[in-house]
Scaffold this motif. Sequence first.
Motif, PDB file in Angstrom:
ATOM      1  N   GLY A 233      71.058  26.159  -1.953  1.00  0.00           N
ATOM      2  CA  GLY A 233      71.813  26.103  -2.593  1.00  0.00           C
ATOM      3  C   GLY A 233      72.188  25.294  -4.163  1.00  0.00           C
ATOM      4  N   LEU A 234      70.504  25.281  -4.094  1.00  0.00           N
ATOM      5  CA  LEU A 234      70.392  24.612  -5.793  1.00  0.00           C
ATOM      6  C   LEU A 234      69.257  25.336  -6.793  1.00  0.00           C
ATOM      7  CD1 LEU A 234      69.017  21.226  -4.315  1.00  0.00           C
ATOM      8  CD2 LEU A 234      71.091  21.929  -5.531  1.00  0.00           C
TER       9      LEU A 234
ATOM     10  N   GLU B 165      76.095  30.966 -10.932  1.00  0.00           N
ATOM     11  CA  GLU B 165      77.162  30.755 -10.531  1.00  0.00           C
ATOM     12  C   GLU B 165      77.044  28.928 -10.491  1.00  0.00           C
ATOM     13  OE1 GLU B 165      78.627  32.852  -6.811  1.00  0.00           O
ATOM     14  OE2 GLU B 165      77.794  34.070  -8.395  1.00  0.00           O
ATOM     15  N   TYR B 166      75.811  28.574  -9.631  1.00  0.00           N
ATOM     16  CA  TYR B 166      76.049  27.262  -9.601  1.00  0.00           C
ATOM     17  C   TYR B 166      75.892  25.994 -10.666  1.00  0.00           C
ATOM     18  CZ  TYR B 166      73.044  22.394  -9.126  1.00  0.00           C
ATOM     19  OH  TYR B 166      72.728  21.273  -8.969  1.00  0.00           O
TER      20      TYR B 166
ATOM     21  N   ARG C 190      79.843  26.067 -12.213  1.00  0.00           N
ATOM     22  CA  ARG C 190      80.442  25.572 -11.948  1.00  0.00           C
ATOM     23  C   ARG C 190      80.927  24.551 -11.798  1.00  0.00           C
ATOM     24  NH1 ARG C 190      78.965  26.255  -5.842  1.00  0.00           N
ATOM     25  NH2 ARG C 190      76.983  26.761  -6.394  1.00  0.00           N
TER      26      ARG C 190
ATOM     27  N   PHE D  87      66.744  29.842  -6.344  1.00  0.00           N
ATOM     28  CA  PHE D  87      67.942  29.895  -5.719  1.00  0.00           C
ATOM     29  C   PHE D  87      67.702  29.226  -4.556  1.00  0.00           C
ATOM     30  CE2 PHE D  87      72.329  29.466  -4.841  1.00  0.00           C
ATOM     31  CZ  PHE D  87      72.578  28.161  -5.016  1.00  0.00           C
TER      32      PHE D  87
ATOM     33  N   TYR E  11      70.182  18.657  -9.125  1.00  0.00           N
ATOM     34  CA  TYR E  11      71.081  18.490  -7.988  1.00  0.00           C
ATOM     35  C   TYR E  11      71.823  17.230  -8.752  1.00  0.00           C
ATOM     36  CZ  TYR E  11      73.040  18.531  -3.830  1.00  0.00           C
ATOM     37  OH  TYR E  11      73.742  18.496  -2.324  1.00  0.00           O
TER      38      TYR E  11
END
Length: 114
Positions: free
Chosen positions: A41-42, A6-7, A10, A38, A56
Amino acid sequence: MNPIQEYFYRIAEPERSTLLFLRKMILESDPDHITETFSFGLPFFKYKKKMLCYIYYSKKYRQHYISFYHGDKLNYPELLQEGRKKFKILLIDMEKDLPVSFIMNVIDDVKQYI
């Protein structure tokens, strides 16, 4: 989809493809020892369950980057520290070819400190 997928999904193209290639390159460089998690959030990459690097986005530079743990022990002018204690970053310029061999050299150097 898992949170790591998902990261990446997006992120808009062409950045997504570049970062997915970078992810694949890191994971395949040492499949027996490099894993992906994960956290915060990274997507983080670990070497033998110890932190190695993460990907990031810098709002300051408006570029994605790869951040290397133990960067404080690395001496590469291409890496930026900018007040970080243990990390240095490499900005990923989407207008240029990805510096694959350089990134792999840095990862190999970081492994020496783990």
